[in-house]
Enzyme design. Structure first.
Site, mmCIF file in Angstrom:
data_model
loop_
_atom_site.group_PDB
_atom_site.id
_atom_site.type_symbol
_atom_site.label_atom_id
_atom_site.label_comp_id
_atom_site.label_asym_id
_atom_site.label_seq_id
_atom_site.Cartn_x
_atom_site.Cartn_y
_atom_site.Cartn_z
ATOM 1 N N ARG A 134 -5.145 7.290 -0.338
ATOM 2 C CA ARG A 134 -3.566 6.976 0.523
ATOM 3 C C ARG A 134 -3.202 8.556 0.264
ATOM 4 O O ARG A 134 -3.171 9.203 -0.367
ATOM 5 C CB ARG A 134 -3.123 5.768 0.129
ATOM 6 C CG ARG A 134 -3.512 4.841 0.038
ATOM 7 C CD ARG A 134 -2.372 3.557 0.482
ATOM 8 N NE ARG A 134 -1.290 3.859 1.146
ATOM 9 C CZ ARG A 134 -1.142 3.270 2.253
ATOM 10 N NH1 ARG A 134 -1.754 1.817 2.410
ATOM 11 N NH2 ARG A 134 0.038 3.292 2.929
ATOM 12 N N ASN A 165 -13.715 -3.194 -0.695
ATOM 13 C CA ASN A 165 -12.312 -2.660 -0.780
ATOM 14 C C ASN A 165 -11.912 -3.174 -2.590
ATOM 15 O O ASN A 165 -11.567 -4.149 -2.523
ATOM 16 C CB ASN A 165 -11.794 -2.344 -0.247
ATOM 17 C CG ASN A 165 -10.178 -1.730 -0.452
ATOM 18 O OD1 ASN A 165 -10.054 -1.634 -1.508
ATOM 19 N ND2 ASN A 165 -9.703 -0.995 0.984
ATOM 20 N N GLU A 193 -14.041 -0.059 13.050
ATOM 21 C CA GLU A 193 -13.913 -1.359 12.023
ATOM 22 C C GLU A 193 -12.564 -2.549 13.044
ATOM 23 O O GLU A 193 -11.666 -1.614 13.185
ATOM 24 C CB GLU A 193 -13.319 -0.881 11.242
ATOM 25 C CG GLU A 193 -13.394 -2.633 10.272
ATOM 26 C CD GLU A 193 -12.416 -2.275 8.606
ATOM 27 O OE1 GLU A 193 -13.597 -1.205 7.852
ATOM 28 O OE2 GLU A 193 -11.767 -2.748 8.330
ATOM 29 N N HIS A 215 -9.300 3.394 -0.575
ATOM 30 C CA HIS A 215 -8.444 4.385 0.723
ATOM 31 C C HIS A 215 -7.879 4.951 -0.838
ATOM 32 O O HIS A 215 -6.504 4.934 -1.132
ATOM 33 C CB HIS A 215 -7.429 3.462 0.701
ATOM 34 C CG HIS A 215 -6.379 3.208 2.533
ATOM 35 N ND1 HIS A 215 -6.153 2.558 2.979
ATOM 36 C CD2 HIS A 215 -6.492 4.608 2.550
ATOM 37 C CE1 HIS A 215 -5.095 3.765 4.082
ATOM 38 N NE2 HIS A 215 -5.237 4.935 3.393
ATOM 39 N N GLU A 246 -11.674 6.124 2.427
ATOM 40 C CA GLU A 246 -10.921 4.890 4.146
ATOM 41 C C GLU A 246 -9.461 5.841 3.501
ATOM 42 O O GLU A 246 -9.084 6.663 2.954
ATOM 43 C CB GLU A 246 -10.197 3.965 4.061
ATOM 44 C CG GLU A 246 -9.731 3.225 5.107
ATOM 45 C CD GLU A 246 -8.999 1.482 4.135
ATOM 46 O OE1 GLU A 246 -9.484 1.026 3.960
ATOM 47 O OE2 GLU A 246 -7.540 1.722 4.406
ATOM 48 N N HIS A 298 -9.449 -6.779 7.068
ATOM 49 C CA HIS A 298 -8.213 -6.724 6.935
ATOM 50 C C HIS A 298 -8.188 -8.441 6.912
ATOM 51 O O HIS A 298 -7.834 -8.812 7.992
ATOM 52 C CB HIS A 298 -7.570 -5.833 7.881
ATOM 53 C CG HIS A 298 -6.213 -5.378 7.267
ATOM 54 N ND1 HIS A 298 -5.203 -6.074 6.859
ATOM 55 C CD2 HIS A 298 -5.762 -4.066 6.840
ATOM 56 C CE1 HIS A 298 -4.107 -5.397 6.618
ATOM 57 N NE2 HIS A 298 -4.402 -4.049 6.618
ATOM 58 N N ARG A 311 -0.390 5.355 -4.200
ATOM 59 C CA ARG A 311 -0.605 4.876 -4.805
ATOM 60 C C ARG A 311 -1.557 3.660 -5.822
ATOM 61 O O ARG A 311 -0.968 3.218 -6.882
ATOM 62 C CB ARG A 311 0.465 3.115 -4.170
ATOM 63 C CG ARG A 311 -0.558 3.032 -3.357
ATOM 64 C CD ARG A 311 0.498 1.939 -2.008
ATOM 65 N NE ARG A 311 1.083 2.309 -0.771
ATOM 66 C CZ ARG A 311 1.805 2.094 -0.027
ATOM 67 N NH1 ARG A 311 1.129 1.112 0.522
ATOM 68 N NH2 ARG A 311 2.120 2.969 1.124
ATOM 69 N N THR A 342 -2.364 -1.164 5.753
ATOM 70 C CA THR A 342 -2.675 -0.983 6.677
ATOM 71 C C THR A 342 -1.968 -1.857 7.619
ATOM 72 O O THR A 342 -2.484 -2.706 7.648
ATOM 73 C CB THR A 342 -3.780 -0.150 7.119
ATOM 74 O OG1 THR A 342 -4.543 0.447 5.911
ATOM 75 C CG2 THR A 342 -3.759 0.695 8.114
ATOM 76 N N HIS A 375 -7.287 -2.211 -5.612
ATOM 77 C CA HIS A 375 -6.661 -3.070 -6.172
ATOM 78 C C HIS A 375 -6.897 -3.384 -7.278
ATOM 79 O O HIS A 375 -6.482 -3.363 -8.166
ATOM 80 C CB HIS A 375 -5.738 -4.436 -5.381
ATOM 81 C CG HIS A 375 -5.190 -4.430 -4.046
ATOM 82 N ND1 HIS A 375 -4.677 -3.525 -4.158
ATOM 83 C CD2 HIS A 375 -5.531 -4.990 -2.781
ATOM 84 C CE1 HIS A 375 -3.576 -3.306 -2.848
ATOM 85 N NE2 HIS A 375 -4.704 -4.342 -2.129
HETATM 86 N N1 PXP Z 1 -10.191 -1.978 6.114
HETATM 87 C C1 PXP Z 1 -9.492 -1.594 5.814
HETATM 88 C C2 PXP Z 1 -9.123 -0.586 7.768
HETATM 89 C C3 PXP Z 1 -8.199 -1.488 5.386
HETATM 90 O O1 PXP Z 1 -6.928 -0.786 5.904
HETATM 91 C C4 PXP Z 1 -7.891 -2.550 4.693
HETATM 92 C C5 PXP Z 1 -7.088 -2.233 3.929
HETATM 93 O O2 PXP Z 1 -7.023 -1.406 2.720
HETATM 94 C C6 PXP Z 1 -9.145 -3.728 4.518
HETATM 95 C C7 PXP Z 1 -10.462 -3.342 5.615
HETATM 96 C C8 PXP Z 1 -9.189 -4.725 3.532
HETATM 97 O O3 PXP Z 1 -8.110 -5.616 3.624
HETATM 98 P P1 PXP Z 1 -8.039 -6.845 2.523
HETATM 99 O O4 PXP Z 1 -7.342 -5.979 1.388
HETATM 100 O O5 PXP Z 1 -6.847 -7.743 3.374
HETATM 101 O O6 PXP Z 1 -9.434 -7.427 2.255
#
Ligand code: PXP
Length: 237
Positions: free
Chosen positions: A44, A6, A150, A42, A69, A190, A48, A100, A9
């Site tokens: 959003r 992901n 997931e 993601h 996402e 997550h 953001r 999330t 960031h």
């Molecule tokens: N999966 C989903 C559905 C999420 O919402 C997130 C966070 O955006 C992640 C995975 C990745 O989580 P993390 O950034 O804590 O590894």
């Protein structure tokens, strides 16, 4: 077990200064080189971090399949239908949350979710539902027609009390078994980092782990390619 990265960031770093860097496509290419199998972004509703332009550019140029996402919101669903990502992960979304929080209330939003799942899957995207490892929610998820779930690993990953962590891990294990027996592909994500990964690896039937924050944080010190390779190496132990 495969790793999806992901890269939200990467975009967060860019958005906090309004710069053109760091570039999400460059990040995705590095993740591909390091052995990741997919890239999650993601989009959003508050935009953001990831912007519409990231999604369109990645969908055209990213060497890996995109897992988009998103909330089940009309405006975002339209974009997903236009972009046709390989996978769409539907998540609940609240404006004020840091990230999330919790999984989808599948039973409570069944009709709306079923409709979106069908629309997106008919359009060529596999749909994944981001859910808590709860028997009724897993059952309802399968009934929507989604091909993937997931499992939300956040509660386990953030638990500081070992007994609580163990109980939460058991739920993930039971949930994965149930989902697999219903024919669903099981992903998880997550809060996963190198410290809690050994627990996650005891969960059966996991296809892909979607990991973001801990990899990007680690990349600050060792570089993104090394951070992705390190996670994949640890997943194989
Ligand atoms: N999966 C989903 C559905 C999420 O919402 C997130 C966070 O955006 C992640 C995975 C990745 O989580 P993390 O950034 O804590 O590894």
């Amino acid at each position: 077990m495969k790793l999806g990265v992901n890269i939200d960031h990467i975009a967060t770093l860019r958005q906090v200064r309004g710069t053109t860097y760091p570039d999400t496509l460059e990040a995705a290419k590095i993740c591909a080189k390091a052995g990741a199998v997919s890239i999650t972004v993601h989009l959003r509703e508050d935009r953001r971090h990831i912007q519409d332009s990231d999604v369109y550019r990645l969908s055209r140029e990213c060497p890996l399949p995109i897992n988009l996402e998103m909330a089940n919101a009309e405006e975002i669903v339209k974009i997903a239908l236009d972009v046709k990502p390989a996978e769409v992960c539907l998540v609940p979304e609240k404006r004020q949350e840091l990230t999330t929080e919790g999984g989808l209330d599948v039973a409570g939003n069944f009709q709306a979710l079923e409709k979106t799942v069908k629309q997106l899957q008919d359009n060529g995207s596999d749909v994944s539902l981001f859910i808590e490892p709860d028997e009724k929610i897993i059952e309802a998820s399968a009934k929507t027609g989604a091909r993937v779930i997931e499992l939300h690993t956040g509660s386990f990953c953030n638990a500081t009390d070992p007994q609580k962590a163990e109980a939460l891990l058991k739920k993930l294990i039971t949930g994965a078994e149930q989902a697999h027996s219903l024919g669903l592909q099981v992903n998880a994500g997550h809060g996963i980092n190198l410290n809690n990964l050994p627990g996650i690896l005891t969960v059966p039937h996991l296809d892909t782990l979607n990991i973001g924050h801990s990899i990007i944080a680690r990349a600050v010190f060792c570089g993104l390619e090394a951070a992705v390779r390190e996670m994949i190496f640890s997943m194989k132990k």
